[in-house]
Design a protein around this motif. Structure first.
Motif, short mmCIF file in Angstrom:
data_model
loop_
_atom_site.label_atom_id
_atom_site.label_comp_id
_atom_site.label_asym_id
_atom_site.label_seq_id
_atom_site.Cartn_x
_atom_site.Cartn_y
_atom_site.Cartn_z
N LYS A 233 0.88 -1.18 0.00
CA LYS A 233 0.00 0.00 0.00
C LYS A 233 0.91 1.22 0.00
CE LYS A 233 -2.28 0.79 3.92
NZ LYS A 233 -1.63 1.98 4.50
N ILE A 234 0.54 2.22 -0.79
CA ILE A 234 1.30 3.47 -0.80
C ILE A 234 0.49 4.53 -0.06
CG2 ILE A 234 2.38 5.24 -2.25
CD1 ILE A 234 3.52 2.31 -2.54
N ASN A 235 1.08 5.11 0.94
CA ASN A 235 0.46 6.26 1.60
C ASN A 235 1.05 7.52 1.00
OD1 ASN A 235 -1.00 4.69 3.34
ND2 ASN A 235 0.12 5.26 5.19
N SER A 236 0.22 8.47 0.67
CA SER A 236 0.71 9.78 0.24
C SER A 236 0.01 10.85 1.06
CB SER A 236 0.41 10.04 -1.24
OG SER A 236 1.08 9.12 -2.07
N VAL A 237 0.79 11.76 1.60
CA VAL A 237 0.19 12.87 2.35
C VAL A 237 -0.10 13.99 1.35
CG1 VAL A 237 0.52 14.51 4.25
CG2 VAL A 237 1.55 12.22 4.39
N ASN A 263 -3.24 5.18 -0.90
CA ASN A 263 -4.00 5.83 0.17
C ASN A 263 -3.57 7.29 0.27
OD1 ASN A 263 -5.31 6.46 2.58
ND2 ASN A 263 -3.73 5.51 3.86
N VAL A 264 -4.38 8.18 -0.30
CA VAL A 264 -4.06 9.62 -0.23
C VAL A 264 -4.70 10.18 1.04
CG1 VAL A 264 -4.32 11.85 -1.35
CG2 VAL A 264 -3.92 9.81 -2.73
N MET A 265 -3.85 10.68 1.93
CA MET A 265 -4.33 11.15 3.23
C MET A 265 -4.13 12.67 3.33
SD MET A 265 -2.39 8.37 5.63
CE MET A 265 -0.84 9.18 5.46
N PRO A 266 -5.03 13.36 4.01
CA PRO A 266 -4.85 14.81 4.13
C PRO A 266 -3.74 15.15 5.12
CG PRO A 266 -6.74 14.06 5.43
CD PRO A 266 -6.23 12.85 4.69
N LEU A 267 -2.95 16.15 4.79
CA LEU A 267 -1.99 16.68 5.77
C LEU A 267 -2.77 17.18 6.98
CD1 LEU A 267 0.89 17.83 6.52
CD2 LEU A 267 0.09 19.98 5.52
N ILE A 268 -2.33 16.79 8.17
CA ILE A 268 -2.91 17.34 9.39
C ILE A 268 -1.89 18.32 9.94
CG2 ILE A 268 -3.75 16.84 11.72
CD1 ILE A 268 -4.42 14.00 10.71
N SER A 269 -2.25 19.59 9.95
CA SER A 269 -1.26 20.61 10.26
C SER A 269 -1.79 21.53 11.34
CB SER A 269 -0.98 21.40 8.97
OG SER A 269 0.00 22.36 9.21
N ASP A 270 -1.04 21.63 12.42
CA ASP A 270 -1.47 22.46 13.55
C ASP A 270 -0.20 22.96 14.24
OD1 ASP A 270 -2.25 23.35 16.10
OD2 ASP A 270 -3.95 21.97 16.14
N PRO A 271 -0.10 24.27 14.47
CA PRO A 271 1.13 24.78 15.11
C PRO A 271 1.41 24.08 16.45
CG PRO A 271 -0.40 26.58 14.58
CD PRO A 271 -1.07 25.31 14.17
N ALA A 272 0.34 23.63 17.14
CA ALA A 272 0.53 23.00 18.46
C ALA A 272 1.32 21.70 18.36
CB ALA A 272 -0.83 22.73 19.09
#
Ligand code: SF4
Ligand code: SF4
Length: 493
Positions: A233-237, A263-272
């Motif tokens: 499986k290939i994961n891509s962010v 598997n295209v996954m959304p970037l989860i981005s949070d300064p915290a």
């Protein structure tokens, strides 16, 4: 509306497994016959055997089977701009602190304790934080010990790919037949925006040179796995304005090299979370942007759309993480594995699954026969078993299905904060749930109160509990035909 013959609760309760087995066998059904009846017509039998109980490699299996991750391999040989190593590995997890890192011996004890309590368990994965191939000794020691005690558990790793080619032969020897590689680029110029450095062959590389080496090693690793028949499986962010358009090219490359799933996954981005992207304001995609890209990728490498970006210490069905029930301090010092519950569960599930597949194909025929030319986006509240069986207010996620002239497909999920807390709900939480359901036509759930129902209606989203406990596809097909004024019987004619 019909109650399931065998409820998910009954499968996992403390009720006698002998009783459950008797129920399963009363229909003259055996696991092997029902298991095979669930196989899609266009799938090779050998591949089906590998994926039928794997909740990540088979969308259908994720309704019934559970995975667990053990964080035994914390060292990493690259830096991704979306990762802060104090947090989970984004290869396979959402940012959140891993509760504890384990030694291989602790991991074995934990896996046996979980296997005794979670009969759905079918897969053990090593998925960060860190890289399972770079921190190889610990990965190998864990797998060897677990395979000796629980020989039928599937072993699975997730890797950034840099050290993968060095271990493919050993992975094959250990019967690891599921591997995930995170591949975010095939163009080093794009890669240089994602990876500031790598550590390879006793040296640190940066910039385009680093990305070029990583790319070559990822492609080599994928080709080697394909040559040995290991499913990859290939994961891509998906990182907006960095690699979102480029992932179309990535999909082509990995398909050509034999990847089983993308598997295209959304970037989860949070300064915290303290990662570079979070600190510099790089945003992640929203649910509709992700779906639009996934829709564009249809027809290429087969897509995984049911990934939950789990924690690196997740335990249980993908729909619910029970990791916090199995921290080391809750596990006895001595554990002996008892296979009886897992075996009983498989027998029971085999029958339920055969029924589900039959219901699913009848539902698909019905939607296709409707010939309406229209589409519906449906959000389903479920706690597993492939049924509409969760209360609206108890949902922590909704599974999203699209009914269209081509049939009924699972297209993703939306995570939400649980709205109902012991009989009351916060307005602000409900607002968040409604915002997360943007673009959805109808919500299906086992039960919903008048207040949330009215507020959803006000936001243009209808909600109903008329199909509670039906199979998801059965409910959607009934809804679709009712919605577009077609007689359900037309489907079977
Ligand atoms: S491979 Fe995993 S642990 Fe290593 S930097 Fe990337 S996301 Fe973090
Ligand atoms: S992160 Fe995705 S692929 Fe990994 S265990 Fe969770 S659902 Fe499966």
């Amino acid at each position: 509306m019909s109650e399931p013959m065998i409820s998910l609760e009954s499968l996992t309760s403390t009720k006698s497994f002998d009783q459950l087995l008797a129920t399963a066998k009363s229909g003259g059904c055996t696991s092997s016959s029902c298991g095979s009846s669930a196989k899609p017509d266009d799938m090779d039998s050998a591949i089906w055997e590998k994926i039928k109980d794997h909740p990540c490699f088979s969308e259908e299996a994720h309704h019934y089977f559970a995975r667990m991750h053990v964080a035994v391999a914390p060292a990493c040989n690259i830096q991704c701009n979306y990762c802060n190593r104090k947090y989970d590995c984004a290869n396979e997890s959402r940012p959140g602190v891993v509760s504890e890192k384990l030694t291989p011996e602790q991991a074995l004890r934990k896996v046996m304790a979980v296997a005794n309590k979670v009969p759905q368990l079918s897969v053990l994965g090593i998925a960060g934080p860190g890289d399972a191939c770079y921190d190889w000794k610990k990965t190998k020691a864990t797998f060897e010990q677990v395979a000796r005690e629980i020989p039928d558990i599937k072993l699975c790793i997730s890797t950034n790919g840099l050290a993968l080619p060095d271990h493919v032969a050993e992975l094959a020897d250990m019967n690891v037949d599921h591997v995930t590689i995170t591949i975010n680029m095939v163009d080093p110029e794009v890669g240089a925006k994602i990876y500031p450095w790598i550590f390879y062959d006793h040296r640190r590389y940066t910039g385009i040179e680093a990305a070029r080496i990583l790319h070559k090693r990822q492609m080599l690793g994928l080709e080697m796995l394909t040559a040995r028949g290991i499913l990859t499986k290939i994961n891509s962010v998906m990182i907006p304005d960095i690699n979102d358009e480029h992932l179309i090219e990535v999909n082509k490359w990995v398909k050509e090299r034999g990847a089983f799933l993308h598997n295209v996954m959304p970037l989860i981005s949070d300064p915290a979370h303290g990662a570079y992207y979070g600190l510099t304001g790089q945003r992640g995609p929203n649910a509709m942007e992700l779906k639009a890209l996934q829709d564009r990728l249809e027809g290429g490498a087969k897509l995984m759309r049911h990934c939950r970006q789990c924690r690196a210490d997740a335990v249980g069905l993908l729909v619910s993480d029970r990791g916090q029930e199995f921290t080391l301090d809750q596990i006895p010092g001595e554990v002996t594995y008892d296979p009886s519950k897992r075996e009983a569960y498989r027998e029971v599930v085999a029958r339920e699954r055969g029924d589900h597949v039959a219901a699913k194909s009848a539902a698909t025929r019905m939607v296709k026969a409707a010939g309406s030319g229209k589409s519906l986006l449906v959000a389903v509240a479920t706690k597993g078993g492939g049924r509409v069986n969760e209360h609206f207010g108890h949902s922590k996620e909704f599974q999203i299905y699209e009914a269209s002239p081509t049939g009924i497909s699972f297209v993703g999920h939306r995570k939400v904060e649980q709205y109902c807390r012991g009989g009351w709900g916060e307005d602000a939480t409900l607002d968040g749930v409604i915002a997360a359901l943007a673009g959805i036509d109808i919500v299906l759930c086992a039960k919903i109160g008048d207040c949330p129902k009215d507020q959803l209606t006000g936001a243009g989203i209808r909600a109903m509990d008329a199909y509670g406990y039906d199979y998801i596809e059965t409910a959607i097909s009934a809804l679709y035909t009712a919605e577009f004024g077609v007689e359900p019987l037309a489907a079977t004619a």
